[in-house]
Motif scaffolding. Structure first.
Motif, PDB file in Angstrom:
ATOM      1  N   CYS A 172      18.394 -28.888   0.794  1.00 44.19           N
ATOM      2  CA  CYS A 172      19.560 -28.139   0.860  1.00 44.19           C
ATOM      3  C   CYS A 172      19.399 -27.142  -0.395  1.00 44.19           C
ATOM      4  N   VAL A 173      19.727 -25.706   0.272  1.00 40.10           N
ATOM      5  CA  VAL A 173      19.213 -24.546  -0.637  1.00 40.10           C
ATOM      6  C   VAL A 173      20.804 -23.748  -0.982  1.00 40.10           C
ATOM      7  N   MET A 174      21.113 -23.577  -2.022  1.00 37.43           N
ATOM      8  CA  MET A 174      22.070 -22.864  -2.343  1.00 37.43           C
ATOM      9  C   MET A 174      21.972 -21.647  -3.388  1.00 37.43           C
ATOM     10  N   LEU A 175      22.410 -20.413  -2.585  1.00 39.74           N
ATOM     11  CA  LEU A 175      22.224 -19.145  -3.396  1.00 39.74           C
ATOM     12  C   LEU A 175      23.459 -18.770  -3.815  1.00 39.74           C
ATOM     13  N   ALA A 176      23.903 -18.716  -5.110  1.00 34.50           N
ATOM     14  CA  ALA A 176      25.024 -18.280  -5.907  1.00 34.50           C
ATOM     15  C   ALA A 176      25.249 -16.826  -6.238  1.00 34.50           C
ATOM     16  N   CYS A 177      26.269 -16.429  -5.996  1.00 33.57           N
ATOM     17  CA  CYS A 177      26.515 -15.080  -6.943  1.00 33.57           C
ATOM     18  C   CYS A 177      27.959 -14.941  -7.292  1.00 33.57           C
ATOM     19  N   GLU A 178      28.086 -14.362  -8.515  1.00 34.53           N
ATOM     20  CA  GLU A 178      29.465 -14.496  -9.242  1.00 34.53           C
ATOM     21  C   GLU A 178      29.972 -12.702  -9.320  1.00 34.53           C
ATOM     22  N   VAL A 179      31.075 -12.411  -8.907  1.00 32.63           N
ATOM     23  CA  VAL A 179      31.417 -10.986  -8.748  1.00 32.63           C
ATOM     24  C   VAL A 179      32.714 -10.920  -9.864  1.00 32.63           C
ATOM     25  N   ASP A 180      32.875  -9.631 -10.377  1.00 34.58           N
ATOM     26  CA  ASP A 180      33.943  -9.671 -11.316  1.00 34.58           C
ATOM     27  C   ASP A 180      35.285  -9.519 -10.841  1.00 34.58           C
ATOM     28  N   ARG A 181      35.804  -9.584  -9.526  1.00 34.39           N
ATOM     29  CA  ARG A 181      36.906  -9.689  -8.892  1.00 34.39           C
ATOM     30  C   ARG A 181      36.762 -10.588  -7.717  1.00 34.39           C
ATOM     31  N   GLU A 182      37.895 -11.499  -7.762  1.00 35.80           N
ATOM     32  CA  GLU A 182      37.963 -12.554  -6.868  1.00 35.80           C
ATOM     33  C   GLU A 182      38.388 -12.112  -5.587  1.00 35.80           C
ATOM     34  N   ASP A 183      39.079 -11.044  -5.323  1.00 31.21           N
ATOM     35  CA  ASP A 183      39.077 -10.601  -3.849  1.00 31.21           C
ATOM     36  C   ASP A 183      38.171  -9.527  -3.383  1.00 31.21           C
ATOM     37  N   ALA A 184      37.183  -9.299  -3.951  1.00 27.48           N
ATOM     38  CA  ALA A 184      35.907  -8.507  -3.717  1.00 27.48           C
ATOM     39  C   ALA A 184      35.067  -9.180  -2.584  1.00 27.48           C
ATOM     40  N   PRO A 185      35.188  -8.220  -1.541  1.00 28.21           N
ATOM     41  CA  PRO A 185      34.161  -8.692  -0.298  1.00 28.21           C
ATOM     42  C   PRO A 185      32.784  -8.600  -0.696  1.00 28.21           C
ATOM     43  N   VAL A 186      32.076  -9.593  -0.300  1.00 25.67           N
ATOM     44  CA  VAL A 186      30.420  -9.420  -0.291  1.00 25.67           C
ATOM     45  C   VAL A 186      29.921  -9.472   1.153  1.00 25.67           C
ATOM     46  N   ARG A 187      28.590  -9.034   1.246  1.00 25.05           N
ATOM     47  CA  ARG A 187      28.033  -9.391   2.497  1.00 25.05           C
ATOM     48  C   ARG A 187      26.505  -9.812   2.344  1.00 25.05           C
ATOM     49  N   PRO A 227      10.935 -24.140   7.369  1.00 24.31           N
ATOM     50  CA  PRO A 227      10.136 -23.040   6.904  1.00 24.31           C
ATOM     51  C   PRO A 227      10.462 -21.491   7.335  1.00 24.31           C
ATOM     52  N   SER A 228      11.137 -21.479   8.632  1.00 25.01           N
ATOM     53  CA  SER A 228      11.694 -20.171   8.952  1.00 25.01           C
ATOM     54  C   SER A 228      12.967 -19.620   8.118  1.00 25.01           C
ATOM     55  N   ASP A 229      13.456 -20.614   7.516  1.00 26.41           N
ATOM     56  CA  ASP A 229      14.754 -20.134   6.698  1.00 26.41           C
ATOM     57  C   ASP A 229      14.104 -19.395   5.620  1.00 26.41           C
ATOM     58  N   GLY A 230      13.093 -19.390   5.073  1.00 26.36           N
ATOM     59  CA  GLY A 230      12.509 -18.633   3.789  1.00 26.36           C
ATOM     60  C   GLY A 230      12.434 -16.896   4.213  1.00 26.36           C
ATOM     61  N   GLY A 231      12.825 -16.287   2.983  1.00 27.41           N
ATOM     62  CA  GLY A 231      12.582 -14.931   3.113  1.00 27.41           C
ATOM     63  C   GLY A 231      13.460 -14.288   2.076  1.00 27.41           C
ATOM     64  N   GLU A 232      13.585 -12.924   2.076  1.00 28.98           N
ATOM     65  CA  GLU A 232      14.295 -12.199   1.009  1.00 28.98           C
ATOM     66  C   GLU A 232      15.676 -12.015   1.450  1.00 28.98           C
ATOM     67  N   PHE A 233      16.624 -12.541   0.281  1.00 26.65           N
ATOM     68  CA  PHE A 233      18.093 -12.502   0.922  1.00 26.65           C
ATOM     69  C   PHE A 233      18.789 -11.530  -0.253  1.00 26.65           C
ATOM     70  N   GLN A 234      19.687 -10.956   0.107  1.00 23.81           N
ATOM     71  CA  GLN A 234      20.614  -9.969  -0.719  1.00 23.81           C
ATOM     72  C   GLN A 234      22.006 -10.428  -0.490  1.00 23.81           C
ATOM     73  N   CYS A 235      22.703 -10.279  -1.856  1.00 16.73           N
ATOM     74  CA  CYS A 235      24.060 -10.393  -2.013  1.00 16.73           C
ATOM     75  C   CYS A 235      24.624  -9.053  -2.320  1.00 16.73           C
ATOM     76  N   VAL A 236      25.352  -8.386  -1.178  1.00 14.26           N
ATOM     77  CA  VAL A 236      25.753  -7.152  -1.639  1.00 14.26           C
ATOM     78  C   VAL A 236      27.131  -6.868  -1.711  1.00 14.26           C
ATOM     79  N   ALA A 237      27.570  -6.368  -3.016  1.00  7.59           N
ATOM     80  CA  ALA A 237      29.084  -6.242  -3.314  1.00  7.59           C
ATOM     81  C   ALA A 237      29.232  -4.783  -3.790  1.00  7.59           C
TER      82      ALA A 237
END
Length: 1309
Positions: free
Chosen positions: A824-839, A871-881
């Motif tokens: 199991c892999v978890m990617l975590a990202c923290e933003v400065d606003r709780e209601d801020a949408p991310v993609r 193995p196919s799940d590997g790659g470059e991930f981006q969290c855009v806020a």
């Protein structure tokens, strides 16, 4: 929009600059750049200093930080330099790129549009463009080579070839190569093929094809490498192979180099045909590798460079040159000087796989010696990439996450630049990587080579992230080449070759070549021709410049300091300067210089000056002006020169001596302006009655006029003229302003086509010409298109209200995640606003939630979860806020092996009590292992520690013993890593001293030589001057554990020499020097006090020396003392004595005892004072005395000095004391000198008492506690007798008796 308060952020910074673009007319041209800044900068595009606006053919696409300029249907007028300018509150930055538009070839009028061929690239009017370039080749000697290139352009370019910057006919005979022009049917453009008939080794090099026409020049290059074919074995197996080179006929040269330094050999060979060069070492051919570089320098010399020389590199190096005419040799014998202090165990070459680890290990002689790690000439600092471990004398470097650029030479260096060297080989798709940096002179050819594991694969060449043109890339089999001919500064940057996930990078640096500027023109003369012209003549500089040049002519008005350029001339000779070339009338001087691409020559000033008057011409005349009632009317014209003129209005001259004027009181107001060549007349607030006015302008040679027309003023919008786009954040105040041409004229506001209604949230105001719509606290739903409409005209406002920008709090850096299948892999990202949408994005595509991808939101935390990775799940991930991104690189490994390191069996050699660490690295941190020794599971104890750190497992033996030898296994599932540990007794080493010790001692001083060993039980032997010493009273040998001592209790000069403490494997050296000590006087706390004696008394002067046999010299008042005549000199051991038997006045003075006769030798001085004899006299006389018979008769008298001897006489006879006759005198002594002042004190009927008096006359005043003991009776002579005549005769006591007799104190004897 209001500026944000607080920190101003960071100024704009270009991450990618726009690149120059060359297109054919009618095609599409696009410029792109990436720019960042905080706050995000505003980007505009400019050309010719003017900001560009969007149009049908010009647009400015933007995607986040990427900004572009897109030009469709490009025209020749669109060519030029475009500037991208970025601004924000923190600063400004800009970047520029050129757009070149080539004209297409003229069309054949007889062809229909459908029948006309499309223009081929490069066939348009302009500089040549290569259609196909030459390809790099790797061939064997004797093979035929063909290099072909094709270029297009109009007119058709001329093609020619060069090898290594030289024309072919300068390098080869005409029989060795052939040039074959292409045929028209082969394709468009011109082509030229170079055919090398039979390739030789010297034919290796860079071949450049040049294409040139009237519009410019282009070039394309390729690399040719010619290799020696593999030698075939001899037909007869018993036949010895032929020698590689002939035996040397003379002794070779000798070359010494310190270990760890570079050795460079160079040989310069000439011959025709060009000779082939081979390097040999100890009779064997040499091939280039990491530490042996072979190349040819700019002077044509052949160079062999041996990097970081080791002892194994010593030997005979031979440069062999041969051609068809013969062979010649040049040899040098290389000696490597080894340092005295060496590594106990040097580095060994290691191999590792890409993305794995590599471990380098060495040992230093002493654990306290500091070391440093280097990769070639780059210092390596401890970090996650380069783990550096020090355990006792062991130094270890662990390189994590190996990549192709980690392949190379590594060094461990200790003090004194003592080095040990090893090669690290990284196995992966790339076998031969790029050099770390490549320095090339501007104009030279740059060649980069990469060798890959597999043949036929296609790699990607790029510079600073931008792909390089295909025309400069070539591949053949395993080899890949990038050839950049004639590099310029623009070619510099970081060049990368990528093959899948593997890459290798080099820093290409282009150094400028310094050229000398051209010389100045000569024989410059000035001739004043007919009126208002001057003729200037000159001749070209000598010698003539090698590069194209022009002449630059400048002028200077007499009295001014500024020189201004007139024009440039390509050919020398003469030029006529008319008056029209100067801006105003005056006297002018001229100067000229030569200018080329290499600089400018000094100026040459023409002698004298010329008076020139400009002639005015109308450049842009007056035009009729049509304005609305109440507006300003502006009339302007441009002249060819700066000159004064006169304005007229309806035939009446307007005064120009005032900035503003009026035709008549209450009439039309005007203002006259002149800026350089432009003249302007501004009529303020014209009225309807002014319509039809005629405006005129007059100056010498120019007259012009225009009419004024006044129109009725309809309502129109003054501002904004175009649609306004505004962006606001929520809760911000929004004010939209529309200004009309008429005051208090009504207007109506609309939003998205619907008329707005006033409320607390939307306010409409009118103030004169200005109409405002106010949103006190904007909301997101307030976004839309607002319109201010009045009588058929409208102003439009595009309003966008958005939430405040979102910022990513964590992570701030790129995150790399490694996992295995089904984890199991978890990617975590923290933003400065709780209601801020991310993609979330993966490899550029937005991620959609599914059974395999889970997206979670919890307050400010955003997570992407991969429950069971593949193995196919590997790659470059981006969290855009908003405008920010967080980057993640996920690597999923299909676990076929748990153990990452070591890949093979590890052998560890250690000595007893040394720290031993066995390291095993796993692919996952939670995996559990089992350690065994010789088949039995180990048990943790203080002598055996088991450590776990992330993915690393260690078995540590803090102080290894002999019984710890054996085979250790780190087991997990069916895998194991094997370690064979061998423990031996440590060699005896001398811990102290490490360097030679020099001791200097004096005679009789105790000298101790100490040596500390690494083992307590190690035997040692002491040697002096090469002979083993034997213990005696004068030489003692001691042993205290690991410390050994040689003691000289009382060193003598003959004990000096070279001592050696030999411990078998190591030795310590001592140099002892014993010298005689200087002679000193002993027991001298203060300077001796002066000695005062009476005449005739004996005097004894004595002192003690530090050495018994030391000679002394006595002197009296500076003259040497001669023994005799009452003087005696004695020596009793270290004591020296001078005796004066009877002191006299001649003996008074300063006596000095000096140790030796050398100047400045220690000395001791004595002062002797001899007192003068005193005269004796009667102070009071005897008085007659009458007594009764039977009574006592006492006679008294006083004498001076009081201690003088007296004699009593009766009737002339000496009176002797008896029962009936008593005498009494004073009795006393001095505590300082101890001398008796009187001899007796006798009284029959009274007992004398001793009392303290003052000091005696012979003692110094101020001496401590001086006392005199005296009789209490008066100081006079007394006598008791019967009636008779008594006489008193005082006499002086003998001086000798006073000087030599020491009486005891009363009561002590």
């Amino acid at each position: 929009m209001k500026a944000s308060s607080g920190d101003q952020g960071s100024p704009p910074c270009f991450l990618r600059f726009p690149r120059p673009v060359r297109v054919v007319s009618g095609a599409e041209a696009e410029l792109k750049c990436v720019v960042l800044g905080e706050p995000p900068p505003v980007v505009v595009w400019e050309k010719g200093g003017q900001q560009l606006a969007a149009s049908e053919r010009l647009s400015f696409p933007a995607d986040g930080a990427e900004h572009g300029l897109l030009l469709t249907a490009a025209l020749p007028t669109d060519a030029g330099v475009y500037v991208c300018r970025a601004r924000n509150a923190a600063g400004e930055a800009y970047a520029a790129a050129a757009v070149t538009v080539l004209e297409p070839p003229a069309s054949d009028p007889e062809l229909q549009p459908a029948e006309r061929p499309l223009p081929s690239p490069g066939s348009g009017e302009g500089a040549p463009v290569f259609l196909t370039g030459p390809r790099s080749q790797w061939v064997l000697r004797g093979a035929e080579v063909v290099l072909t290139c094709r270029a297009g352009g109009l007119p058709e370019p001329t093609l020619y070839w060069e090898k290594d910057g030289m024309a072919l006919d300068e390098v080869w005979d005409s029989s060795h190569f052939a040039l074959q022009p292409g045929r028209a049917e082969d394709g468009p453009g011109a082509s030229l093929a170079l055919r090398i008939l039979a390739a030789r080794l010297p034919d290796s090099g860079v071949y450049v094809c040049h294409a040139r026409n009237a519009h410019g020049h282009a070039q394309a290059g390729a690399l040719l490498q010619v290799h020696q074919p593999p030698e075939s074995p001899p037909a007869d197996p018993d036949e010895a192979p032929a020698p590689v080179v002939e035996p040397l006929k003379c002794a070779p040269k000798t070359f010494w180099v310190n270990e760890g330094k570079h050795a460079k050999f160079r040989c310069y060979v000439m011959g025709k045909p060009e000779p082939e060069i081979e390097w040999h070492w100890e009779g064997r051919p040499l091939l280039p590798d990491r530490r042996r570089l072979m190349y040819r320098d700019r002077d044509g010399g052949f160079v062999l460079k041996v990097l970081y020389c080791q002892a194994k590199d010593r030997g005979l190096y031979v440069c062999a040159a041969r051609n068809s005419a013969g062979q010649t040799l040049s040899a040098v014998q290389l000696h490597v000087k080894e340092p005295r202090l060496r590594f106990t165990r040097p580095l060994q070459d290691v191999e590792g796989r890409e993305h794995g680890i590599a471990v380098l290990e060495c040992k230093v002689p002493n654990s306290r010696i500091p070391t440093a790690w280097f990769r070639e000439d780059q210092r390596l600092l401890p970090c996650r990439k380069y783990e550096q471990i020090e355990e006792g004398t062991v130094r270890r470097l662990i390189i994590h996450r190996l990549k192709a650029d980690d392949d190379g030479i590594y060094l461990c260096e200790m003090r004194g630049r003592v080095r040990t060297v090893a090669n690290v080989t990284v196995k992966g798709p790339i076998l031969k990587r790029l050099p770390r940096k490549l320095d090339v002179l501007e104009g030279e050819n740059a060649v980069l080579l990469v060798e890959t594991l597999e043949a036929g694969v296609e790699g990607r060449w790029s510079r600073d992230g931008e792909e390089l043109p295909v025309i400069c890339q070539s591949s053949s089999g395993h080899m890949h080449a990038l050839v950049l001919p004639g590099v310029t500064r623009e070619d510099a940057g970081e060049v990368t070759f990528s093959l899948g996930n593997s890459r290798t990078t080099t820093l290409l640096r282009v150094k400028c070549v310094k050229h000398s500027p051209p010389g100045p023109p000569i024989l410059a003369e000035m001739f004043k021709g007919h009126k208002n012209t001057v003729l200037l003549t000159w001749k070209p500089p000598e010698p003539a410049p090698e590069t194209p040049f022009i002449y630059r002519l400048e002028r200077q008005e007499v009295g001014s300091e500024d020189w201004i350029q007139c024009f440039s001339i390509e050919k020398a000779g003469a030029v006529e300067v008319p008056g029209d070339c100067v801006p105003s009338e005056g006297d002018y001087r001229f100067r000229i210089c030569t200018v080329s691409g290499h600089g400018r020559s000094p100026h040459v000033v023409f002698h004298g000056s010329a008076h020139l008057v400009p002639t005015a011409r109308l450049v842009a005349g007056l035009e009729d002006v049509q304005v609305y009632d109440g507006e300003d009317a502006v009339f302007s014209l441009d002249l060819s020169t700066i000159i004064q003129g006169t304005w007229f209005l309806n035939g009446e001259e307007l005064k120009s001596n005032e900035p503003e004027g009026q035709v008549e009181p209450g009439a039309l107001r005007y203002r006259i302006e002149q800026k350089g060549l432009q003249h302007r007349l501004i009529l303020h607030a014209v009225k309807h009655q002014d319509s039809g006015a005629l405006v005129g302008f007059s100056c010498p040679g120019v007259q012009d006029s225009a009419a004024l027309t006044i129109q009725e003023s309809p309502v129109h919008i003054l501002s904004p003229q175009d649609k306004v786009s505004l962006t606001f954040t929520t809760s911000e105040r929004v004010v939209l302003t529309c200004e009309l041409s008429r005051v208090d004229f009504p207007a109506t506001w609309y939003k998205d086509g619907q008329k707005v209604e006033e409320s607390e949230l939307l306010v409409v105001k009118m103030d004169g010409r200005k109409h405002r719509l106010i949103l006190p606290e904007a909301k997101v739903q307030d976004s839309g298109e607002f319109e201010c409409r009045t009588e058929g005209v409208s102003a439009f406002f595009g309003v966008t209200v958005q939430d405040p920008p979102v910022h990513i709090v964590d992570p701030r850096e790129h995150v790399f995640v490694h996992a295995i299948t089904s984890e199991c892999v978890m990617l975590a990202c923290e933003v400065d606003r709780e209601d801020a949408p991310v993609r979330w994005y993966k490899d550029g595509q937005e991620v959609e939630e599914s059974d395999f991808v889970v997206l979670e939101n919890e307050g400010p935390h955003r997570r992407l979860v991969l429950p069971a990775t593949q193995p196919s799940d590997g790659g470059e991930f981006q969290c855009v806020a908003g405008d920010e991104c967080a980057y993640f690189t996920v690597t999923i490994t299909d676990v076929s092996s748990w153990i990452v390191y070591p890949s093979g069996k590890v052998y560890v050699a250690a000595v007893r009590l040394e720290r031993v660490v066995l390291t095993c690295e796993l692919c996952r941190p939670w995996a559990e292992v089992r350690w065994t020794k010789d088949g039995e599971e180990v048990v943790e104890s203080p002598a055996l520690l088991l450590q776990k750190e992330d993915t690393v497992r260690r078995l540590v033996l803090p102080a290894v013993q002999l019984e710890d030898s054996g085979e250790y296994l780190c087991e997990i599932d069916d895998e194991s890593a094997s370690f064979t540990v061998t423990v031996t007794e440590p060699p005896v080493r001398i811990i102290y001293p490490r360097d030679e010790v020099t001791l200097i001692a004096v005679t009789l001083e105790c000298v101790v030589l100490m040596c500390e060993l690494s083992r307590e039980d190690a035997p040692v032997r002491w040697y002096k001057d090469g002979l083993e010493v034997e213990e005696s009273e004068a030489l003692v040998l001691e042993r205290d554990g690991p410390r050994c001592r040689l003691v000289l209790p009382a060193a003598q000069p003959e004990d000096g020499g070279e001592f050696v403490c030999d411990a078998g494997d190591d030795s310590a050296f001592f140099t002892v020097t014993v010298t005689e000590p200087p002679v000193q006087f002993l027991a001298l706390e203060t300077t001796p006090s002066p000695l005062c004696v009476a005449p005739g008394e004996p005097v004894v002067l004595s002192c003690e020396l530090s050495r018994a046999g030391a000679p002394v010299v006595w002197s009296h008042n500076g003259r040497p003392v001669q023994e005799g005549e009452g003087l005696e000199l004695h020596a009793e051991g270290p004591r020296r004595v001078l005796c004066i038997q009877a002191a006299g006045p001649a003996h008074a003075g300063l006596y000095t005892c000096q140790s030796g006769a050398a100047p400045g030798a220690p000395s001791l001085s004595f002062t002797v004072q001899v007192a003068e004899p005193l005269l004796v006299k009667l102070v009071s006389d005897l008085t007659p005395l009458t007594v009764h018979e039977g009574d006592d008769a006492t006679f008294r008298c006083e004498v001076s000095p009081p201690d003088a001897d007296v004699t009593w006489l009766r009737n002339g006879a000496v009176v002797t004391p008896g029962p009936q006759r008593q005498s009494c005198c004073s009795y006393g002594g001095c505590r300082m000198c101890g001398q008796r002042k009187a001899r007796t004190c006798v009284s029959k009927w009274r007992q004398a008492e001793w009392v303290q008096r003052g000091p005696c006359a012979g003692c110094e005043v101020g001496s401590p506690c001086p006392t005199t003991l005296a009789c209490p009776w008066p100081r006079m002579g007394t006598s008791t007798a019967s009636s008779s005549m008594v006489s008193y005769w005082p006499t002086r006591a003998p001086t000798a008796a006073r000087a030599t007799t020491i009486a005891p104190w009363p009561g002590s004897a």
